[in-house]
Enzyme design. Structure first.
Site, PDB file in Angstrom:
ATOM      1  N   ASP A   1       7.185 -21.840 -85.069  1.00  0.00           N
ATOM      2  CA  ASP A   1       8.199 -22.898 -85.540  1.00  0.00           C
ATOM      3  C   ASP A   1       7.545 -23.639 -86.931  1.00  0.00           C
ATOM      4  OD1 ASP A   1      10.437 -21.819 -84.189  1.00  0.00           O
ATOM      5  OD2 ASP A   1       9.873 -23.439 -82.573  1.00  0.00           O
TER       6      ASP A   1
ATOM      7  N   ASN B   1      24.476 -14.965 -84.524  1.00  0.00           N
ATOM      8  CA  ASN B   1      23.937 -15.335 -85.892  1.00  0.00           C
ATOM      9  C   ASN B   1      23.862 -13.938 -86.812  1.00  0.00           C
ATOM     10  OD1 ASN B   1      22.897 -18.044 -86.439  1.00  0.00           O
ATOM     11  ND2 ASN B   1      22.272 -17.973 -84.466  1.00  0.00           N
TER      12      ASN B   1
ATOM     13  N   ASN C   1      13.306 -17.234 -89.754  1.00  0.00           N
ATOM     14  CA  ASN C   1      13.858 -17.395 -88.467  1.00  0.00           C
ATOM     15  C   ASN C   1      14.507 -18.771 -88.431  1.00  0.00           C
ATOM     16  OD1 ASN C   1      13.745 -17.439 -85.469  1.00  0.00           O
ATOM     17  ND2 ASN C   1      12.426 -19.468 -85.436  1.00  0.00           N
TER      18      ASN C   1
ATOM     19  N   HIS D   1      16.072 -21.859 -85.945  1.00  0.00           N
ATOM     20  CA  HIS D   1      15.759 -22.651 -84.807  1.00  0.00           C
ATOM     21  C   HIS D   1      16.825 -23.797 -84.572  1.00  0.00           C
ATOM     22  CE1 HIS D   1      13.247 -24.300 -81.528  1.00  0.00           C
ATOM     23  NE2 HIS D   1      13.380 -25.648 -82.166  1.00  0.00           N
TER      24      HIS D   1
ATOM     25  N   GLY E   1      23.768 -12.552 -80.202  1.00  0.00           N
ATOM     26  CA  GLY E   1      23.791 -11.833 -81.590  1.00  0.00           C
ATOM     27  C   GLY E   1      24.990 -12.837 -82.479  1.00  0.00           C
TER      28      GLY E   1
HETATM   29  C1  GAR Z   1      20.618 -19.707 -81.238  1.00  0.00           C
HETATM   30  O1  GAR Z   1      21.097 -20.828 -81.162  1.00  0.00           O
HETATM   31  C2  GAR Z   1      19.348 -19.486 -82.123  1.00  0.00           C
HETATM   32  O2  GAR Z   1      18.887 -20.640 -83.066  1.00  0.00           O
HETATM   33  C3  GAR Z   1      18.075 -19.663 -80.925  1.00  0.00           C
HETATM   34  O3  GAR Z   1      18.882 -18.986 -79.964  1.00  0.00           O
HETATM   35  C4  GAR Z   1      20.324 -18.763 -80.369  1.00  0.00           C
HETATM   36  C5  GAR Z   1      20.491 -17.149 -80.173  1.00  0.00           C
HETATM   37  O4  GAR Z   1      21.817 -17.075 -80.282  1.00  0.00           O
HETATM   38  N1  GAR Z   1      17.038 -19.395 -81.144  1.00  0.00           N
HETATM   39  C6  GAR Z   1      15.793 -19.892 -80.832  1.00  0.00           C
HETATM   40  O5  GAR Z   1      15.907 -20.816 -80.045  1.00  0.00           O
HETATM   41  C7  GAR Z   1      14.532 -19.602 -81.327  1.00  0.00           C
HETATM   42  N2  GAR Z   1      13.512 -20.274 -81.024  1.00  0.00           N
HETATM   43  P1  GAR Z   1      22.591 -15.710 -80.868  1.00  0.00           P
HETATM   44  O6  GAR Z   1      21.913 -14.440 -80.330  1.00  0.00           O
HETATM   45  O7  GAR Z   1      23.984 -15.667 -80.424  1.00  0.00           O
HETATM   46  O8  GAR Z   1      22.434 -15.804 -82.432  1.00  0.00           O
END
Ligand code: GAR
Length: 202
Positions: free
Chosen positions: A153, A17, A110, A112, A15
């Protein structure tokens, strides 16, 4: 003044983000959206603690035990009961069905960790994306915020930011830099952009 857009953040893991969104929101940088709930598809993830610390209600809607159909029915019920108008996927590692996404046209965002259309689609998530970029040998990667539709995506792009790859990057160092330089920067901005449009149309 029209009310802020009631927003749910869906998570599956650490989490970071979500944290960036919470912090920017606290600074007043996302005035058009209000995070009303954080929903995780698995128990015990750190993102739930982050929600707790920020005083945001959270729920776990388990995916593994039930499969996608039941998961999406429960998710829809949770969202409806809280009057959610916009959904933000933040490290949410499940693909939502066409039926589900059709209920929220231009209302699901979303992030990516690549410059779409490179290194994206089914099977590209988390560290795998960065490993694929390094294996291919590209010199520039980045992050993309996009609307979610029935194509993984594949929805309309809202914002992108490029990040240069260093010769000695590993998937882990690259992931961290893409997060810091791109994801945590553009996601709050893109959320404000989308929410302000939804708010205007209310
Ligand atoms: C982030 O890098 C996000 O962009 C990626 O997973 C990570 C989650 O980190 N998402 C994907 O790959 C979706 N296809 P977080 O839980 O620390 O935000």
């Amino acid at each position: 003044m029209k009310p802020r857009v009631r927003t749910a953040v869906l998570v599956s893991g650490g989490g970071t983000n979500l944290q960036a969104i919470i912090d920017k929101s606290a600074e007043g940088a996302i005035p058009s959206a209000e995070i009303v709930v954080v929903i995780s598809d698995r128990e015990g993830v750190y993102a739930l603690e982050r929600a707790d610390k920020a005083g945001i209600p959270s729920e776990v809607v388990p995916f593994k035990e039930t499969g996608r159909g039941e998961f999406e029915r429960r998710l829809a019920a949770a969202l409806e009961s809280r009057g959610v108008e916009m959904i933000v996927l933040a490290g949410f590692m499940r693909i939502l069905s066409a039926d589900f996404t059709a209920h929220y046209p231009n209302r699901i965002l979303n992030i990516h960790p690549s410059l779409i259309p490179s290194f994206c689609g089914e099977g590209f998530y988390g560290l795998k994306v960065h490993k694929a970029a390094l294996d291919y040998g590209v010199k520039v990667t980045g992050a993309t915020v996009h609307f979610v539709n029935e194509i993984p995506d594949g929805g309309r792009i809202i914002m992108q930011k490029a990040v240069y790859i260093d010769d000695n990057d590993t998937p882990e160092t690259l992931q961290k830099r893409v997060m810091r330089e791109a994801e945590w920067v553009i996601y709050p901005e893109a959320i404000e952009k989308a929410a302000s449009e939804i708010r205007r149309s209310k």
